[in-house]
Design an enzyme around this catalytic site. Structure first.
Site, PDB file in Angstrom:
ATOM      1  N   HIS A 120      44.733  43.584  72.134  1.00  0.00           N
ATOM      2  CA  HIS A 120      44.045  44.289  73.227  1.00  0.00           C
ATOM      3  C   HIS A 120      43.486  45.623  72.723  1.00  0.00           C
ATOM      4  O   HIS A 120      42.360  46.000  73.025  1.00  0.00           O
ATOM      5  CB  HIS A 120      45.017  44.610  74.376  1.00  0.00           C
ATOM      6  N   SER A 126      50.472  38.555  74.716  1.00  0.00           N
ATOM      7  CA  SER A 126      51.604  39.262  75.338  1.00  0.00           C
ATOM      8  C   SER A 126      52.784  38.307  75.508  1.00  0.00           C
ATOM      9  O   SER A 126      53.932  38.662  75.275  1.00  0.00           O
ATOM     10  CB  SER A 126      51.199  39.805  76.710  1.00  0.00           C
ATOM     11  N   ARG A 157      40.097  34.765  71.637  1.00  0.00           N
ATOM     12  CA  ARG A 157      40.804  34.668  70.362  1.00  0.00           C
ATOM     13  C   ARG A 157      40.489  33.362  69.658  1.00  0.00           C
ATOM     14  O   ARG A 157      40.292  33.303  68.461  1.00  0.00           O
ATOM     15  CB  ARG A 157      42.327  34.747  70.593  1.00  0.00           C
ATOM     16  N   LYS A 182      52.389  36.892  90.222  1.00  0.00           N
ATOM     17  CA  LYS A 182      52.780  36.613  88.831  1.00  0.00           C
ATOM     18  C   LYS A 182      53.998  37.466  88.472  1.00  0.00           C
ATOM     19  O   LYS A 182      53.991  38.676  88.671  1.00  0.00           O
ATOM     20  CB  LYS A 182      51.593  36.948  87.914  1.00  0.00           C
TER      21      LYS A 182
HETATM   22  O1  PNS Z   1      45.041  39.090  81.194  1.00  0.00           O
HETATM   23  P1  PNS Z   1      44.714  37.997  82.148  1.00  0.00           P
HETATM   24  O2  PNS Z   1      45.917  37.652  82.997  1.00  0.00           O
HETATM   25  O3  PNS Z   1      44.127  36.779  81.470  1.00  0.00           O
HETATM   26  O4  PNS Z   1      43.573  38.577  83.137  1.00  0.00           O
HETATM   27  C1  PNS Z   1      43.054  37.807  84.193  1.00  0.00           C
HETATM   28  C2  PNS Z   1      42.167  38.642  85.137  1.00  0.00           C
HETATM   29  C3  PNS Z   1      42.902  39.876  85.603  1.00  0.00           C
HETATM   30  C4  PNS Z   1      40.916  39.055  84.409  1.00  0.00           C
HETATM   31  C5  PNS Z   1      41.783  37.720  86.332  1.00  0.00           C
HETATM   32  O5  PNS Z   1      42.929  37.103  86.821  1.00  0.00           O
HETATM   33  C6  PNS Z   1      41.089  38.479  87.463  1.00  0.00           C
HETATM   34  O6  PNS Z   1      40.001  38.978  87.302  1.00  0.00           O
HETATM   35  N1  PNS Z   1      41.755  38.549  88.627  1.00  0.00           N
HETATM   36  C7  PNS Z   1      41.249  39.268  89.779  1.00  0.00           C
HETATM   37  C8  PNS Z   1      40.990  38.335  90.965  1.00  0.00           C
HETATM   38  C9  PNS Z   1      39.632  37.701  90.860  1.00  0.00           C
HETATM   39  O7  PNS Z   1      38.610  38.356  90.801  1.00  0.00           O
HETATM   40  N2  PNS Z   1      39.613  36.354  90.833  1.00  0.00           N
HETATM   41  C10 PNS Z   1      38.414  35.581  90.668  1.00  0.00           C
HETATM   42  C11 PNS Z   1      37.980  35.607  89.220  1.00  0.00           C
HETATM   43  S1  PNS Z   1      37.205  34.137  88.785  1.00  0.00           S
END
Ligand code: PNS
Length: 161
Positions: free
Chosen positions: A17, A128, A90, A41
Site C-alpha cells: 500500500h 493485509s 498485484r 467486515k
Molecule cells: O481494500 P479493499 O477492502 O479491497 O477496498 C474495497 C473498497 C473500500 C474500495 C470498496 O469496498 C468500496 O469502495 N466500498 C465502498 C462502498 C461502495 O462504494 N460500493 C460500491 C463499489 S462498486
C-alpha cells in the site's frame, strides 16, 4: 489540480500500500488515503487505529491526507472534489474484482475515473490478510509492513493470547 482518492480497508497498511501511496503522491497534486468504515467486515484494527498507522507511515508526504468514509465511494469522492480513484493491481487475479468495481463506479459517476496502478514487484505478493496470518503463526513480517504496524501487531496479539 488533480485530487485522487486511494480507498481501501487497510487492515493494516502494508508496504505494498505504502509503495502505491508514494507513486500516487508523485503523480497527483493531492492524494487522499480513505479507510472504509465497514461494520459488516470483521477487522483486526479499528478505523481509528488504521488511520493512525497510515498517518504515521505517510508523515513525510506533504500532499497526502488520511481520512475515512462510509457509504458509496463515488459519493465520498465527489464530496472531496476528487476526480480520480486509484487502486492497486498485484496480479491478474485482482483484476476481475477491480474491473467490476471500476465499471460499477463509472456507471454511478461517469466523471470519476478509476486508475489502476501496479505496486513494485517486490510487493506484489503482500496482502493485509497474509501479513496477519503469517504474523499470527509466528512468521517473520520484517519488510512487509511499516515498523509502527509491526509494533501494533505485536501488542494486539499479546492482548489476544
Ligand atoms: O481494500 P479493499 O477492502 O479491497 O477496498 C474495497 C473498497 C473500500 C474500495 C470498496 O469496498 C468500496 O469502495 N466500498 C465502498 C462502498 C461502495 O462504494 N460500493 C460500491 C463499489 S462498486
Amino acid at each position: 489540480m488533480i485530487r485522487a482518492i486511494y480507498p481501501g480497508s487497510f487492515d493494516p497498511i502494508t508496504n505494498g500500500h505504502l509503495d502505491l501511496i508514494h507513486r500516487g503522491a508523485s503523480h497527483f497534486d493531492q492524494l487522499v488515503v480513505a479507510v472504509l468504515i465497514n461494520d459488516e467486515k470483521q477487522a483486526l484494527f479499528s478505523v481509528q487505529e488504521r488511520m493512525e498507522m497510515l498517518r504515521d507511515a505517510v508523515k513525510g508526504l506533504s500532499n497526502v491526507e488520511v481520512d475515512s468514509f462510509n457509504g458509496l465511494l463515488v459519493d465520498y469522492t465527489a464530496r472531496k472534489k476528487a476526480s480520480v480513484v486509484i487502486r492497486g493491481i498485484r496480479a491478474i487475479s485482482d483484476y476481475e474484482y477491480e474491473l467490476q468495481m471500476a465499471l460499477m463506479n463509472r456507471r454511478l459517476a461517469p466523471d470519476i475515473e478509476t486508475m489502476f496502478m501496479m505496486s513494485g514487484e517486490a510487493y506484489s505478493f503482500i496482502s493485509s490478510r497474509l501479513v496477519k496470518e503469517v504474523f499470527r503463526l509466528g512468521g517473520d513480517i520484517t519488510g512487509l509492513v511499516p515498523p509502527s504496524v509491526a509494533t501494533r501487531l505485536k501488542q494486539r496479539l499479546l492482548v489476544k493470547v
